[in-house]
Motif scaffolding. Structure first.
Motif, PDB file in Angstrom:
ATOM      1  N   ARG A 333       0.842  -1.204   0.112  1.00 20.83           N
ATOM      2  CA  ARG A 333       0.019   0.058   0.003  1.00 20.83           C
ATOM      3  C   ARG A 333       0.796   1.103  -0.135  1.00 20.83           C
ATOM      4  N   PRO A 334       1.796   1.275   0.803  1.00 21.19           N
ATOM      5  CA  PRO A 334       2.568   2.707   0.909  1.00 21.19           C
ATOM      6  C   PRO A 334       3.183   2.950  -0.458  1.00 21.19           C
ATOM      7  N   LEU A 335       3.811   1.900  -1.078  1.00 17.81           N
ATOM      8  CA  LEU A 335       4.489   2.099  -2.315  1.00 17.81           C
ATOM      9  C   LEU A 335       3.294   2.696  -3.499  1.00 17.81           C
ATOM     10  N   VAL A 336       2.326   1.904  -3.384  1.00 20.02           N
ATOM     11  CA  VAL A 336       1.100   2.444  -4.346  1.00 20.02           C
ATOM     12  C   VAL A 336       0.776   3.953  -4.137  1.00 20.02           C
ATOM     13  N   ASP A 337       0.385   4.060  -2.892  1.00 15.87           N
ATOM     14  CA  ASP A 337      -0.196   5.276  -2.567  1.00 15.87           C
ATOM     15  C   ASP A 337       0.904   6.477  -2.956  1.00 15.87           C
ATOM     16  N   GLY A 338       2.094   6.165  -2.716  1.00 14.98           N
ATOM     17  CA  GLY A 338       3.190   7.142  -3.024  1.00 14.98           C
ATOM     18  C   GLY A 338       3.169   7.508  -4.534  1.00 14.98           C
ATOM     19  N   VAL A 339       2.678   6.764  -5.545  1.00 15.28           N
ATOM     20  CA  VAL A 339       2.711   6.987  -7.029  1.00 15.28           C
ATOM     21  C   VAL A 339       1.282   7.435  -7.251  1.00 15.28           C
ATOM     22  N   GLN A 340       0.315   6.895  -6.771  1.00 21.15           N
ATOM     23  CA  GLN A 340      -0.838   6.977  -7.264  1.00 21.15           C
ATOM     24  C   GLN A 340      -1.359   8.646  -6.851  1.00 21.15           C
ATOM     25  N   SER A 341      -1.087   9.044  -5.791  1.00 16.82           N
ATOM     26  CA  SER A 341      -1.495  10.436  -5.429  1.00 16.82           C
ATOM     27  C   SER A 341      -0.773  11.588  -6.239  1.00 16.82           C
ATOM     28  N   LEU A 342      -1.731  11.968  -7.264  1.00 11.77           N
ATOM     29  CA  LEU A 342      -0.917  12.990  -8.259  1.00 11.77           C
ATOM     30  C   LEU A 342      -0.871  14.390  -7.435  1.00 11.77           C
ATOM     31  N   PRO A 343       0.038  15.130  -7.828  1.00  9.94           N
ATOM     32  CA  PRO A 343      -0.087  16.443  -7.413  1.00  9.94           C
ATOM     33  C   PRO A 343      -1.382  17.287  -8.012  1.00  9.94           C
ATOM     34  N   ARG A 344      -1.799  18.056  -7.159  1.00  9.58           N
ATOM     35  CA  ARG A 344      -3.136  18.801  -7.824  1.00  9.58           C
ATOM     36  C   ARG A 344      -2.669  19.776  -8.930  1.00  9.58           C
ATOM     37  N   GLY A 345      -3.355  19.776  -9.750  1.00 12.22           N
ATOM     38  CA  GLY A 345      -3.032  20.596 -11.062  1.00 12.22           C
ATOM     39  C   GLY A 345      -2.202  19.978 -12.033  1.00 12.22           C
ATOM     40  N   LEU A 346      -1.705  18.848 -11.775  1.00 12.81           N
ATOM     41  CA  LEU A 346      -0.570  18.231 -12.559  1.00 12.81           C
ATOM     42  C   LEU A 346      -1.001  18.329 -14.108  1.00 12.81           C
ATOM     43  N   THR A 347      -2.257  17.808 -14.288  1.00 16.82           N
ATOM     44  CA  THR A 347      -2.841  17.723 -15.753  1.00 16.82           C
ATOM     45  C   THR A 347      -2.676  19.132 -16.171  1.00 16.82           C
ATOM     46  N   ARG A 348      -3.359  20.163 -15.893  1.00 16.09           N
ATOM     47  CA  ARG A 348      -3.134  21.391 -16.336  1.00 16.09           C
ATOM     48  C   ARG A 348      -1.648  21.998 -16.626  1.00 16.09           C
ATOM     49  N   VAL A 349      -0.612  21.624 -15.747  1.00 11.58           N
ATOM     50  CA  VAL A 349       0.609  22.047 -15.968  1.00 11.58           C
ATOM     51  C   VAL A 349       1.235  21.255 -17.101  1.00 11.58           C
ATOM     52  N   ALA A 350       0.993  19.902 -17.163  1.00 12.79           N
ATOM     53  CA  ALA A 350       1.568  18.713 -18.113  1.00 12.79           C
ATOM     54  C   ALA A 350       0.949  18.992 -19.465  1.00 12.79           C
ATOM     55  N   TYR A 351      -0.431  19.632 -19.491  1.00 15.34           N
ATOM     56  CA  TYR A 351      -1.213  19.740 -20.901  1.00 15.34           C
ATOM     57  C   TYR A 351      -1.529  21.262 -21.143  1.00 15.34           C
ATOM     58  N   PRO A 352      -0.624  22.082 -21.288  1.00 12.55           N
ATOM     59  CA  PRO A 352      -1.227  23.547 -21.398  1.00 12.55           C
ATOM     60  C   PRO A 352      -2.282  23.625 -22.732  1.00 12.55           C
ATOM     61  N   ARG A 353      -3.144  24.345 -22.396  1.00 17.44           N
ATOM     62  CA  ARG A 353      -4.117  24.482 -23.509  1.00 17.44           C
ATOM     63  C   ARG A 353      -4.155  25.780 -24.356  1.00 17.44           C
ATOM     64  N   THR A 354      -3.523  26.773 -24.016  1.00 15.53           N
ATOM     65  CA  THR A 354      -3.137  28.084 -24.576  1.00 15.53           C
ATOM     66  C   THR A 354      -1.935  28.424 -24.914  1.00 15.53           C
ATOM     67  N   ARG A 355      -1.712  29.458 -25.542  1.00 12.92           N
ATOM     68  CA  ARG A 355      -0.264  29.896 -25.875  1.00 12.92           C
ATOM     69  C   ARG A 355       0.489  30.398 -24.521  1.00 12.92           C
ATOM     70  N   THR A 356      -0.313  31.171 -23.914  1.00  8.00           N
ATOM     71  CA  THR A 356       0.123  31.641 -22.390  1.00  8.00           C
ATOM     72  C   THR A 356       0.485  30.308 -21.485  1.00  8.00           C
ATOM     73  N   GLY A 357      -0.371  29.585 -21.537  1.00  3.87           N
ATOM     74  CA  GLY A 357      -0.110  28.350 -20.658  1.00  3.87           C
ATOM     75  C   GLY A 357       1.325  27.593 -21.217  1.00  3.87           C
ATOM     76  N   LEU A 358       1.270  27.639 -22.304  1.00  8.07           N
ATOM     77  CA  LEU A 358       2.562  26.706 -23.007  1.00  8.07           C
ATOM     78  C   LEU A 358       3.644  27.841 -22.628  1.00  8.07           C
ATOM     79  N   ALA A 359       3.620  29.086 -22.774  1.00  7.52           N
ATOM     80  CA  ALA A 359       4.912  29.820 -22.339  1.00  7.52           C
ATOM     81  C   ALA A 359       5.060  29.487 -20.898  1.00  7.52           C
ATOM     82  N   LEU A 360       4.320  29.753 -20.008  1.00  6.09           N
ATOM     83  CA  LEU A 360       4.458  29.387 -18.640  1.00  6.09           C
ATOM     84  C   LEU A 360       5.074  27.932 -18.362  1.00  6.09           C
ATOM     85  N   ARG A 361       4.889  27.116 -19.159  1.00  5.05           N
ATOM     86  CA  ARG A 361       5.187  25.663 -19.096  1.00  5.05           C
ATOM     87  C   ARG A 361       6.713  25.729 -19.543  1.00  5.05           C
ATOM     88  N   ARG A 362       7.152  26.215 -20.345  1.00  2.97           N
ATOM     89  CA  ARG A 362       8.489  26.494 -20.838  1.00  2.97           C
ATOM     90  C   ARG A 362       9.493  27.072 -19.819  1.00  2.97           C
TER      91      ARG A 362
END
Length: 403
Positions: A333-362
């Protein structure tokens, strides 16, 4: 009669690991796999953290290392293919791991390294599970009846046997809203030995990775989007092509390559979260129990480790399956929980939708790959890490009549 016999459903990493260690402990093991034969295909996986020790105890460390994909590093590129950031890949658990291998190559090493006496049933799957106090009775789709003292379900994220044994309240399928399309395409002179990763607007990513078979492994990943898994291949790829029509970089090449590829695989990233991984004499392992998805990473390492821990706890609690499976869960359980608990907002950061978001990611990429922050970034790839020692497993000699 069936106390020391096991049926393992699924012949990928988790299933083969369970079969290896249970057979090593003297169990009679039958592996049931719905595919018509051994599956060699698949994309990149890696062996990290405590799984490296498991692999070493199997005596297969060097065999897996010899199947390395040839990838030497991980870089982020712009629309012209110029490197804008390089992720740390030094050390065994960098962005490109020391043990970076294709899923099929990894599974092949495990399969070929199995102790003698593991039986395989291909082209069949479990249709009925009847739990008894002393054994599990199974009926397959082809009408085969099997009896065993332990059923290990290692069928992957879309396991059907999981739904037959566990109540709906035990299972949560958490849709991450990300579509991934994997495939193998022809290698070109412009491809090199690095994992090249391109982000563009509308939540789209393009990945190209070298392999050790003279081809290139490609991935298109995006969010938000419809679930393409119920569609036939042609319709699914048509929708992906429309989504990537203006994505630039290597998108046209990848789309054309997918049209001709024999191993295109479409997935909708879904985490499996469960209140328990065992019921009676049935236990889940790998993605069937806890799919962490590629976004979390470490799925192959957790799968490999689960087979060892399961067999170790059964050896430490002889004759008490409930105690063994409870101990298995407690350790994993501790191993799985450590990987499964994704940081809040990770998807938004990893997949920017606008040019501004893409520039901030860079900007963020440059910051996190700069010398002061590289140690922090390096720690993000160190999954399946634990300071706890692996549970001991006694050496056993296989019975002469079944070895």
């Amino acid at each position: 009669m069936s106390e020391r016999s096991a049926v393992v459903s699924g012949a990928s990493i988790a299933g083969l690991s369970a079969a290896f260690w249970l057979r090593r402990q003297g169990w009679r093991v039958t592996v049931v796999e719905r595919a018509a034969g051994f599956r060699d295909g698949g994309q990149n996986v890696d062996v990290r953290g405590v799984a490296r020790e498991v692999l070493d105890r199997m005596g297969l460390f060097e065999a897996v290392k010899a199947r390395h994909t040839t990838e030497t590093g991980t870089v982020v590129v712009d629309a012209r293919g110029r490197v804008t950031a390089e992720l740390p890949s030094d050390g065994p658990d960098g962005a490109t791991a020391e043990l970076e291998v294709l899923r099929g190559d990894f599974a092949r090493v495990l399969h070929d390294g199995l102790p003698e006496g593991v039986a395989f049933v291909y082209g069949d799957s479990i249709a009925e599970v009847v739990e008894g106090p002393e054994e599990v009775r199974l009926v397959t789709e082809r009408g085969r009846e099997l009896r065993c003292g332990l059923l290990v379900v290692a069928e992957g994220v879309r396991s059907t046997t999981r739904g037959r044994v566990f109540a709906d309240t035990d299972v949560t399928e958490y849709d991450l809203g990300i579509t991934m399309v994997f495939g193998t395409i022809p290698r070109t002179p412009d491809d090199d030995d690095r994992w090249r990763w391109h982000n563009t607007t509308r939540g789209r990513q393009i990945h190209l990775r070298p392999d050790n078979h003279g081809t290139t492994r490609a991935l298109l990943s995006y969010t938000p989007g419809d679930d393409l898994t119920p569609l036939d291949r042609g319709e699914a790829l048509a929708r992906v092509r429309a989504r990537y029509a203006d994505a630039g970089w290597e998108a046209p090449r990848v789309l054309d390559g997918f049209d001709a590829s024999e191993d295109v695989y479409v997935d909708r990233l879904t985490q499996i979260r469960m209140t328990t991984w065992h019921r009676g004499r049935t236990v889940l392992a790998g993605d069937a129990a806890w799919c962490v998805t590629p976004l979390g990473g470490g799925g192959a390492s957790l799968a490999l480790t689960s087979g060892y821990v399961l067999a170790a706890q059964l050896s430490r609690h002889p004759g008490d399956v409930e105690a063994a499976l409870t101990a298995y869960e407690a350790w994993m359980r501790p191993l799985v929980d450590g990987v499964q608990s994704l940081p809040r907002g990770l998807t938004r950061v990893a997949y920017p939708r606008t040019r501004t978001g893409l520039a901030l990611r860079r900007v963020a990429e440059k910051a996190f790959t700069s010398p002061p922050l590289r140690p922090l970034t390096r720690r993000l790839t160190q999954v399946s890490e634990t300071e706890r020692p692996l549970p001991d497993m006694p050496e056993r000699h296989l019975p002469p009549e079944s070895a």
